[in-house]
Design a protein around this motif. Structure first.
Motif, PDB file in Angstrom:
ATOM      1  N   ILE A  21       0.833  -1.213   0.000  1.00 44.69           N
ATOM      2  CA  ILE A  21       0.000   0.000   0.000  1.00 44.69           C
ATOM      3  C   ILE A  21       0.869   1.264   0.000  1.00 44.69           C
ATOM      4  O   ILE A  21       0.459   2.313  -0.496  1.00 44.69           O
ATOM      5  CB  ILE A  21      -0.991  -0.033   1.202  1.00 44.69           C
ATOM      6  CG1 ILE A  21      -2.324   0.593   0.808  1.00 44.69           C
ATOM      7  CG2 ILE A  21      -0.472   0.661   2.423  1.00 44.69           C
ATOM      8  CD1 ILE A  21      -3.193  -0.237  -0.029  1.00 44.69           C
ATOM      9  N   GLY A  44      -7.763   1.773   1.132  1.00 47.79           N
ATOM     10  CA  GLY A  44      -6.786   0.692   0.997  1.00 47.79           C
ATOM     11  C   GLY A  44      -7.054  -0.429   1.974  1.00 47.79           C
ATOM     12  O   GLY A  44      -8.181  -0.933   2.066  1.00 47.79           O
ATOM     13  N   ARG A  83      -5.238   1.241   6.728  1.00 49.44           N
ATOM     14  CA  ARG A  83      -4.074   1.690   7.496  1.00 49.44           C
ATOM     15  C   ARG A  83      -4.390   2.957   8.306  1.00 49.44           C
ATOM     16  O   ARG A  83      -4.102   3.032   9.513  1.00 49.44           O
ATOM     17  CB  ARG A  83      -2.906   1.956   6.525  1.00 49.44           C
ATOM     18  CG  ARG A  83      -1.591   2.332   7.164  1.00 49.44           C
ATOM     19  CD  ARG A  83      -0.592   2.751   6.092  1.00 49.44           C
ATOM     20  NE  ARG A  83      -0.969   4.006   5.453  1.00 49.44           N
ATOM     21  CZ  ARG A  83      -0.626   5.214   5.892  1.00 49.44           C
ATOM     22  NH1 ARG A  83       0.142   5.331   6.956  1.00 49.44           N
ATOM     23  NH2 ARG A  83      -1.017   6.312   5.271  1.00 49.44           N
ATOM     24  N   GLU A 131     -13.438   2.394  -0.814  1.00 47.16           N
ATOM     25  CA  GLU A 131     -12.250   1.884  -1.509  1.00 47.16           C
ATOM     26  C   GLU A 131     -12.725   1.031  -2.700  1.00 47.16           C
ATOM     27  O   GLU A 131     -13.568   0.154  -2.518  1.00 47.16           O
ATOM     28  CB  GLU A 131     -11.420   1.038  -0.507  1.00 47.16           C
ATOM     29  CG  GLU A 131     -10.422   0.064  -1.099  1.00 47.16           C
ATOM     30  CD  GLU A 131      -9.328   0.730  -1.925  1.00 47.16           C
ATOM     31  OE1 GLU A 131      -8.766   1.757  -1.508  1.00 47.16           O
ATOM     32  OE2 GLU A 131      -9.049   0.204  -3.033  1.00 47.16           O
ATOM     33  N   PRO A 132     -12.196   1.289  -3.912  1.00 47.98           N
ATOM     34  CA  PRO A 132     -12.719   0.555  -5.069  1.00 47.98           C
ATOM     35  C   PRO A 132     -12.218  -0.881  -5.206  1.00 47.98           C
ATOM     36  O   PRO A 132     -12.889  -1.720  -5.796  1.00 47.98           O
ATOM     37  CB  PRO A 132     -12.240   1.387  -6.273  1.00 47.98           C
ATOM     38  CG  PRO A 132     -11.041   2.123  -5.777  1.00 47.98           C
ATOM     39  CD  PRO A 132     -11.244   2.329  -4.312  1.00 47.98           C
ATOM     40  N   GLY A 166     -10.475   6.202  -0.217  1.00 50.96           N
ATOM     41  CA  GLY A 166      -9.360   5.459  -0.818  1.00 50.96           C
ATOM     42  C   GLY A 166      -8.619   4.759   0.289  1.00 50.96           C
ATOM     43  O   GLY A 166      -7.400   4.860   0.432  1.00 50.96           O
ATOM     44  N   LEU A 207     -13.845   7.046  -6.049  1.00 56.24           N
ATOM     45  CA  LEU A 207     -14.327   8.350  -5.570  1.00 56.24           C
ATOM     46  C   LEU A 207     -15.079   9.112  -6.658  1.00 56.24           C
ATOM     47  O   LEU A 207     -16.018   9.846  -6.363  1.00 56.24           O
ATOM     48  CB  LEU A 207     -13.163   9.194  -5.046  1.00 56.24           C
ATOM     49  CG  LEU A 207     -12.430   8.640  -3.830  1.00 56.24           C
ATOM     50  CD1 LEU A 207     -11.409   9.656  -3.335  1.00 56.24           C
ATOM     51  CD2 LEU A 207     -13.394   8.260  -2.707  1.00 56.24           C
ATOM     52  N   GLU A 208     -14.669   8.916  -7.913  1.00 56.81           N
ATOM     53  CA  GLU A 208     -15.340   9.670  -8.988  1.00 56.81           C
ATOM     54  C   GLU A 208     -16.788   9.214  -9.179  1.00 56.81           C
ATOM     55  O   GLU A 208     -17.582   9.893  -9.810  1.00 56.81           O
ATOM     56  CB  GLU A 208     -14.536   9.618 -10.300  1.00 56.81           C
ATOM     57  CG  GLU A 208     -14.353   8.288 -10.964  1.00 56.81           C
ATOM     58  CD  GLU A 208     -13.181   7.478 -10.411  1.00 56.81           C
ATOM     59  OE1 GLU A 208     -12.665   7.806  -9.336  1.00 56.81           O
ATOM     60  OE2 GLU A 208     -12.809   6.494 -11.074  1.00 56.81           O
ATOM     61  N   GLN A 250      -6.565  10.626   1.661  1.00 57.59           N
ATOM     62  CA  GLN A 250      -5.101  10.563   1.690  1.00 57.59           C
ATOM     63  C   GLN A 250      -4.554   9.662   0.596  1.00 57.59           C
ATOM     64  O   GLN A 250      -4.943   8.497   0.479  1.00 57.59           O
ATOM     65  CB  GLN A 250      -4.653  10.047   3.069  1.00 57.59           C
ATOM     66  CG  GLN A 250      -3.156   9.825   3.133  1.00 57.59           C
ATOM     67  CD  GLN A 250      -2.623   9.757   4.532  1.00 57.59           C
ATOM     68  OE1 GLN A 250      -3.378   9.866   5.502  1.00 57.59           O
ATOM     69  NE2 GLN A 250      -1.330   9.587   4.660  1.00 57.59           N
ATOM     70  N   TRP A 251      -3.595  10.200  -0.142  1.00 57.93           N
ATOM     71  CA  TRP A 251      -2.926   9.470  -1.229  1.00 57.93           C
ATOM     72  C   TRP A 251      -3.942   8.791  -2.147  1.00 57.93           C
ATOM     73  O   TRP A 251      -3.790   7.632  -2.517  1.00 57.93           O
ATOM     74  CB  TRP A 251      -1.912   8.459  -0.653  1.00 57.93           C
ATOM     75  CG  TRP A 251      -0.689   9.138  -0.140  1.00 57.93           C
ATOM     76  CD1 TRP A 251      -0.080  10.234  -0.665  1.00 57.93           C
ATOM     77  CD2 TRP A 251       0.087   8.784   1.014  1.00 57.93           C
ATOM     78  NE1 TRP A 251       1.012  10.589   0.092  1.00 57.93           N
ATOM     79  CE2 TRP A 251       1.138   9.705   1.122  1.00 57.93           C
ATOM     80  CE3 TRP A 251      -0.013   7.773   1.969  1.00 57.93           C
ATOM     81  CZ2 TRP A 251       2.089   9.659   2.137  1.00 57.93           C
ATOM     82  CZ3 TRP A 251       0.924   7.719   2.978  1.00 57.93           C
ATOM     83  CH2 TRP A 251       1.967   8.653   3.053  1.00 57.93           C
ATOM     84  N   VAL A 252      -4.975   9.544  -2.503  1.00 57.45           N
ATOM     85  CA  VAL A 252      -5.990   9.007  -3.403  1.00 57.45           C
ATOM     86  C   VAL A 252      -6.479  10.060  -4.405  1.00 57.45           C
ATOM     87  O   VAL A 252      -6.819   9.716  -5.532  1.00 57.45           O
ATOM     88  CB  VAL A 252      -7.174   8.401  -2.597  1.00 57.45           C
ATOM     89  CG1 VAL A 252      -7.918   9.459  -1.801  1.00 57.45           C
ATOM     90  CG2 VAL A 252      -8.139   7.677  -3.529  1.00 57.45           C
TER      91      VAL A 252
HETATM   92  C1  LIG Z   1      -1.460   4.697  -1.866  1.00 53.98           C
HETATM   93  S1  LIG Z   1      -2.926   3.821  -1.459  1.00 53.98           S
HETATM   94  C2  LIG Z   1      -3.430   4.766  -0.043  1.00 53.98           C
HETATM   95  C3  LIG Z   1      -4.327   4.014   0.868  1.00 53.98           C
HETATM   96  C4  LIG Z   1      -4.673   4.756   2.177  1.00 53.98           C
HETATM   97  N1  LIG Z   1      -5.293   6.042   1.909  1.00 53.98           N
HETATM   98  C5  LIG Z   1      -3.425   4.937   3.009  1.00 53.98           C
HETATM   99  O1  LIG Z   1      -2.939   6.076   3.120  1.00 53.98           O
HETATM  100  O2  LIG Z   1      -2.944   3.939   3.545  1.00 53.98           O
HETATM  101  C6  LIG Z   1      -4.055   4.356  -2.722  1.00 53.98           C
HETATM  102  C7  LIG Z   1      -5.456   3.746  -2.621  1.00 53.98           C
HETATM  103  O3  LIG Z   1      -6.308   4.469  -3.508  1.00 53.98           O
HETATM  104  C8  LIG Z   1      -7.175   3.555  -4.148  1.00 53.98           C
HETATM  105  N2  LIG Z   1      -7.640   4.184  -5.400  1.00 53.98           N
HETATM  106  C9  LIG Z   1      -7.031   4.237  -6.593  1.00 53.98           C
HETATM  107  N3  LIG Z   1      -7.791   4.906  -7.495  1.00 53.98           N
HETATM  108  C10 LIG Z   1      -8.910   5.285  -6.826  1.00 53.98           C
HETATM  109  C11 LIG Z   1     -10.083   6.001  -7.188  1.00 53.98           C
HETATM  110  N4  LIG Z   1     -10.260   6.461  -8.430  1.00 53.98           N
HETATM  111  N5  LIG Z   1     -11.035   6.194  -6.248  1.00 53.98           N
HETATM  112  C12 LIG Z   1     -10.845   5.741  -4.992  1.00 53.98           C
HETATM  113  N6  LIG Z   1      -9.768   5.061  -4.578  1.00 53.98           N
HETATM  114  C13 LIG Z   1      -8.812   4.833  -5.488  1.00 53.98           C
HETATM  115  C14 LIG Z   1      -6.330   2.320  -4.363  1.00 53.98           C
HETATM  116  O4  LIG Z   1      -7.125   1.180  -4.605  1.00 53.98           O
HETATM  117  C15 LIG Z   1      -5.528   2.278  -3.064  1.00 53.98           C
HETATM  118  O5  LIG Z   1      -6.201   1.556  -2.078  1.00 53.98           O
END
Ligand SMILES: C[S@@+](CC[C@H](N)C(=O)[O-])C[C@H]1O[C@@H](n2cnc3c(N)ncnc32)[C@H](O)[C@@H]1O
Length: 247
Positions: A54, A94, A97, A114-115, A92, A140-141, A156-158
């Protein structure tokens, strides 16, 4: 008026060495947009449902990340009219975490969106307890938070996976999902100096600080506070946190 509405043109590059005069060229037609999202989907399908998977091979960043997030949350909470502590949405999420390491300790209950269903299943195992109410399988979209349900929405990171247009629309839907004094927390890779960059492994965009601020403004959000992540490896893109309120 038209000039005000027109999106600012921001030049940037991608990890394949291609230069772009505008970030909007990344998503200028339906085909490009579809392949943008497909790449991220395929990338996450192939990652292990672990901390290492992740966090892109940097599991050691989890602890300083969570510590600084808590510090920022407390700064925002110490301001007048702080957000409530009842319910938070982890966007998002994941493997859960952030839910497990921060949100469950700071809020009464957490919903996760989470997708990737495999990652979401892992989140249920790792972070599921009586206070994790909803595990929502959606990108999310395509997602709209339930009206007035959340004191805090944590992304976060999404957001780095969303096109500008989808991101503005998502933030607008988030505004409706907030309770009174509700706050959106954004924590993302942010280019502090220089141009935006796309990682072609997963089609994620590290936007500049100015690009994020422009997007927040377009979505009708006011920046209440911001903080740069400290204790962060120099070889990684800087990380910033933003706290946003309805204007
Ligand atoms: C880097 S991980 C971050 C997970 C969590 N936010 C963290 O900080 O531990 C990115 C996550 O975003 C999700 N993701 C990717 N594209 C996405 C989208 N269009 N909409 C929502 N989630 C998405 C992925 O499946 C993944 O679980």
């Amino acid at each position: 008026m038209e000039a005000e509405k027109a999106a600012k043109v921001c030049p940037g590059t991608d990890s394949a060495g291609v230069s772009y005069t505008s970030h909007l060229d990344l998503w200028s037609d339906d085909k490009k947009k579809a392949s943008w999202y497909k790449k991220a989907e395929e990338y996450w399908d192939a990652q292990a449902a672990t901390l290492d998977g992740i966090l892109g091979g940097f599991p050691e960043t989890s602890e300083p990340d969570l510590r600084e997030s808590r510090r920022f949350l407390n700064i925002v909470r110490s301001a007048p009219k702080p957000p409530g502590r009842r319910r938070v949405l982890d966007c998002g999420a994941g493997i859960g975490r952030v839910t497990k390491g921060l949100l469950l300790e700071e809020f009464d209950s957490v919903d996760l969106v989470e997708p990737n269903e495999r990652l979401l299943e892992q989140a249920k195992k790792e972070a599921g307890d009586a206070r994790t109410e909803r595990f929502i399988a959606s990108s999310l979209e395509q997602f709209a938070p339930e009206e007035a349900r959340y004191d805090v929405i944590w992304a976060q990171w999404v957001l780095l996976y969303l096109t500008d247009e989808d991101l503005v629309a998502f933030l607008e839907r988030c505004k409706k999902g907030l309770s009174s004094n509700g706050t959106i927390f954004v924590k993302e890779n942010v280019v502090i100096e220089g141009q935006w960059n796309v990682d072609r492994d997963d089609n994620s965009i590290s936007r500049t600080d100015a690009m994020y601020k422009e997007i927040f403004k377009k979505a009708g959000l006011v920046l209440q506070d911001e903080l740069r992540q400290a204790h962060w490896p120099k070889e990684l893109v800087p990380v910033k946190m933003y706290a946003l309120r309805r204007s």
